[in-house]
Motif scaffolding. Structure first.
Motif, short mmCIF file in Angstrom:
data_model
loop_
_atom_site.label_atom_id
_atom_site.label_comp_id
_atom_site.label_asym_id
_atom_site.label_seq_id
_atom_site.Cartn_x
_atom_site.Cartn_y
_atom_site.Cartn_z
N MET A 240 0.87 -1.16 0.00
CA MET A 240 0.00 0.00 0.00
C MET A 240 0.91 1.22 0.00
SD MET A 240 -3.23 -0.87 2.48
CE MET A 240 -4.35 -2.22 2.07
N ILE A 241 0.50 2.27 -0.68
CA ILE A 241 1.32 3.46 -0.81
C ILE A 241 0.77 4.55 0.10
CG2 ILE A 241 2.31 5.15 -2.40
CD1 ILE A 241 3.10 2.23 -2.95
N LEU A 242 1.65 5.18 0.87
CA LEU A 242 1.26 6.24 1.79
C LEU A 242 1.73 7.58 1.25
CD1 LEU A 242 -0.01 6.89 4.57
CD2 LEU A 242 2.27 6.61 5.58
N LEU A 243 0.77 8.50 1.05
CA LEU A 243 1.07 9.87 0.63
C LEU A 243 0.85 10.79 1.82
CD1 LEU A 243 -0.72 10.05 -2.86
CD2 LEU A 243 1.66 9.48 -2.38
N GLY A 244 1.82 11.66 2.09
CA GLY A 244 1.74 12.50 3.27
C GLY A 244 1.40 13.95 2.98
N LYS B 248 -2.52 -2.48 -3.41
CA LYS B 248 -3.92 -2.71 -3.08
C LYS B 248 -4.68 -1.41 -2.83
CE LYS B 248 -3.62 -7.08 -3.51
NZ LYS B 248 -4.26 -7.72 -4.68
N ALA B 249 -3.99 -0.38 -2.35
CA ALA B 249 -4.65 0.89 -2.06
C ALA B 249 -3.61 1.98 -1.88
CB ALA B 249 -5.52 0.80 -0.80
N VAL B 250 -4.04 3.22 -2.07
CA VAL B 250 -3.21 4.39 -1.79
C VAL B 250 -3.83 5.10 -0.59
CG1 VAL B 250 -2.39 6.61 -2.66
CG2 VAL B 250 -2.49 4.61 -4.18
N LEU B 251 -3.03 5.36 0.43
CA LEU B 251 -3.50 5.97 1.67
C LEU B 251 -2.98 7.40 1.74
CD1 LEU B 251 -2.57 2.97 4.02
CD2 LEU B 251 -4.63 3.26 2.64
N VAL B 252 -3.83 8.33 2.13
CA VAL B 252 -3.46 9.75 2.21
C VAL B 252 -3.71 10.25 3.62
CG1 VAL B 252 -3.75 12.03 1.17
CG2 VAL B 252 -4.17 9.98 -0.21
N THR B 253 -2.72 10.90 4.21
CA THR B 253 -2.81 11.33 5.61
C THR B 253 -3.60 12.61 5.80
OG1 THR B 253 -0.69 12.52 5.46
CG2 THR B 253 -0.62 10.22 6.20
N GLY B 254 -4.15 13.18 4.74
CA GLY B 254 -5.01 14.36 4.87
C GLY B 254 -4.35 15.63 4.39
N ASP B 255 -5.10 16.76 4.50
CA ASP B 255 -4.67 18.05 3.97
C ASP B 255 -4.41 17.98 2.48
OD1 ASP B 255 -4.95 19.17 6.45
OD2 ASP B 255 -2.81 19.45 6.84
N THR C 87 -5.67 8.43 10.51
CA THR C 87 -6.29 9.66 10.99
C THR C 87 -5.26 10.77 10.92
OG1 THR C 87 -7.61 10.63 12.79
CG2 THR C 87 -5.73 9.26 13.43
N HIS C 88 -5.67 12.00 10.78
CA HIS C 88 -4.75 13.08 10.45
C HIS C 88 -3.77 13.40 11.59
CE1 HIS C 88 -3.25 16.44 8.21
NE2 HIS C 88 -3.64 17.33 9.11
N SER C 89 -4.28 13.60 12.78
CA SER C 89 -3.43 14.01 13.91
C SER C 89 -3.33 12.89 14.93
CB SER C 89 -4.01 15.27 14.57
OG SER C 89 -3.27 15.62 15.72
N PHE C 90 -2.09 12.37 15.10
CA PHE C 90 -1.90 11.31 16.09
C PHE C 90 -0.53 11.39 16.75
CE2 PHE C 90 -1.24 7.01 17.68
CZ PHE C 90 -2.48 6.74 18.26
N VAL D 167 -1.36 2.37 13.13
CA VAL D 167 -2.00 3.68 13.06
C VAL D 167 -1.12 4.58 12.20
CG1 VAL D 167 -2.89 5.66 14.33
CG2 VAL D 167 -2.98 3.38 15.36
N LEU D 168 -1.71 5.21 11.19
CA LEU D 168 -1.00 6.10 10.29
C LEU D 168 -1.54 7.52 10.43
CD1 LEU D 168 -1.13 3.81 7.13
CD2 LEU D 168 0.80 4.07 8.69
N SER D 169 -0.66 8.51 10.41
CA SER D 169 -1.09 9.90 10.55
C SER D 169 -0.13 10.82 9.81
CB SER D 169 -1.17 10.29 12.03
OG SER D 169 0.11 10.24 12.65
N GLY D 170 -0.49 12.10 9.74
CA GLY D 170 0.35 13.14 9.15
C GLY D 170 0.33 14.35 10.04
N HIS D 171 0.03 15.53 9.46
CA HIS D 171 -0.28 16.75 10.21
C HIS D 171 0.94 17.46 10.81
CE1 HIS D 171 -2.70 19.59 12.40
NE2 HIS D 171 -2.46 19.07 13.59
N MET D 172 1.76 16.75 11.53
CA MET D 172 2.86 17.35 12.27
C MET D 172 4.14 17.39 11.44
SD MET D 172 1.20 18.07 14.99
CE MET D 172 2.41 18.54 16.22
#
Length: 329
Positions: free
Chosen positions: A40-44, A76-83, A222-225, A264-269
């Motif tokens: 799975m690909i994570l975009l931040g 299988k999926a692309v995951l985006v941490t928000g913003d 979730t965005h903030s963790f 748990v995956l997050s971004g934001h910070m």
């Protein structure tokens, strides 16, 4: 035009229309060392790409790359941490930090994610910049307008549950997706809104503990963790949006009690600096004594800081073989 001229005209047209017999060699061929694994690909936090027109092609390059490597990396999926955008609802340009209106940013984010429509499911944990006027202090968002479930046929088979947003609208802001892999078993990915309300955490908890999904391995995005550097969980952020839960609240109310949430995956910070200032990682045991991997990934400050190029096209490949070592049930 005589017959000879017409013939050469047709030959020239065919020369441009016919693909070359030999495909171009890829400069960066991607492949899995274990053909039974998947990724799975994570975009931040892509907001730095969309807020300046000169950066926008970098975001499209990221999603185009994901679509191009779907088969070779068994994505299988692309995951985006928000913003996805810098501002949800603003027409007054602050040229010290952007040169696009909110509509232009939403349209470009939609365009770039469109590279995946009909190719891959993408799962977005909405960030604070998707809400309100500027930074997420209010509850309204344009997200459902640009990302209705009907736009991507890949959601049809994997979307299994959704919970209304802060305005009471059906939306993918709170949604759960199921994936079944022969070598990995059943996986449930849950995306939660920015600073999720208690009722959202209760929905996710009931889903995890339900008879249908209690044996699934669960990934929460979730965005903030997590915060950068210290990897401390976020808490009591100074936003006016209410009610709200941040990292420590989410851990105590949802992640710790649920024995099957393992990642748990997050971004934001993040702060301007090196790559290490854009990421964080920690592990803690949940109530069942099982380790929970927690990862923050937000690269919007790479390549020149807050007003740089938005992240250098950096993304993270999550490989099933490596994750199994961390979160095997």
């Amino acid at each position: 035009m005589n017959r000879i001229q017409l013939f050469f005209a047709l030959v020239c047209m065919l020369a441009f229309m016919t693909p070359p017999a030999v495909a171009q060699d890829r400069a960066d061929p991607q492949k899995l060392t274990d053909p039974k694994s998947f990724s799975m690909i994570l975009l931040g936090d892509p907001q730095g790409y969309v807020k300046y027109d000169i950066n926008q092609p970098l975001f499209e390059l990221c999603t185009a790359w994901c679509a191009d490597n779907k088969k070779t990396l068994n994505i299988k999926a692309v995951l985006v941490t928000g913003d996805l955008v810098e501002q949800n609802e603003n027409i007054v340009l602050n040229r010290r930090m952007l040169n696009q209106t909110s509509r232009q940013m939403w349209e470009w984010a939609s365009h770039c994610m469109g590279r995946l429509d009909g190719r891959l499911p993408y799962i977005i944990a909405t960030g604070n910049h998707e809400y309100g006027y500027v930074r997420g202090d209010e509850s309204f968002t344009h997200f459902p307008e640009y990302f209705p479930v009907e736009r991507n046929s890949c959601w049809t088979d994997c979307l299994v549950s959704a919970y209304p947003n802060r305005e009471g609208k059906a939306s993918l802001e709170n949604a759960a997706y199921e994936f079944v892999e022969p070598t990995w078993g059943k996986l449930l990915v849950i995306a939660a809104e920015w600073a999720p309300r208690d009722e959202v955490l209760n929905w996710a908890k009931k889903l995890c503990e339900s008879k249908k999904y209690s044996k699934h391995t669960v990934v929460l995005i979730t965005h903030s963790f997590l915060a950068e550097r210290t990897a401390a969980r976020t808490a009591n952020e100074k936003y006016r949006i209410k009610p709200a839960n941040y990292g420590q609240d989410i851990w105590e109310k949802l992640v710790y009690p649920c024995s099957n949430i393992r990642l748990v995956l997050s971004g934001h910070m993040g702060v301007p600096g090196d790559y290490e200032d854009s990421v964080a990682y920690r592990e803690d045991n949940n109530s069942a004594g099982k380790p929970v991997a927690q990862m923050m990934f937000n690269v919007q400050i790479l390549g020149g800081g807050w007003e740089g190029n938005g992240g250098d096209g950096c993304l993270k490949i999550l490989l099933s073989a490596k994750l199994l070592m961390k979160i095997q049930i």
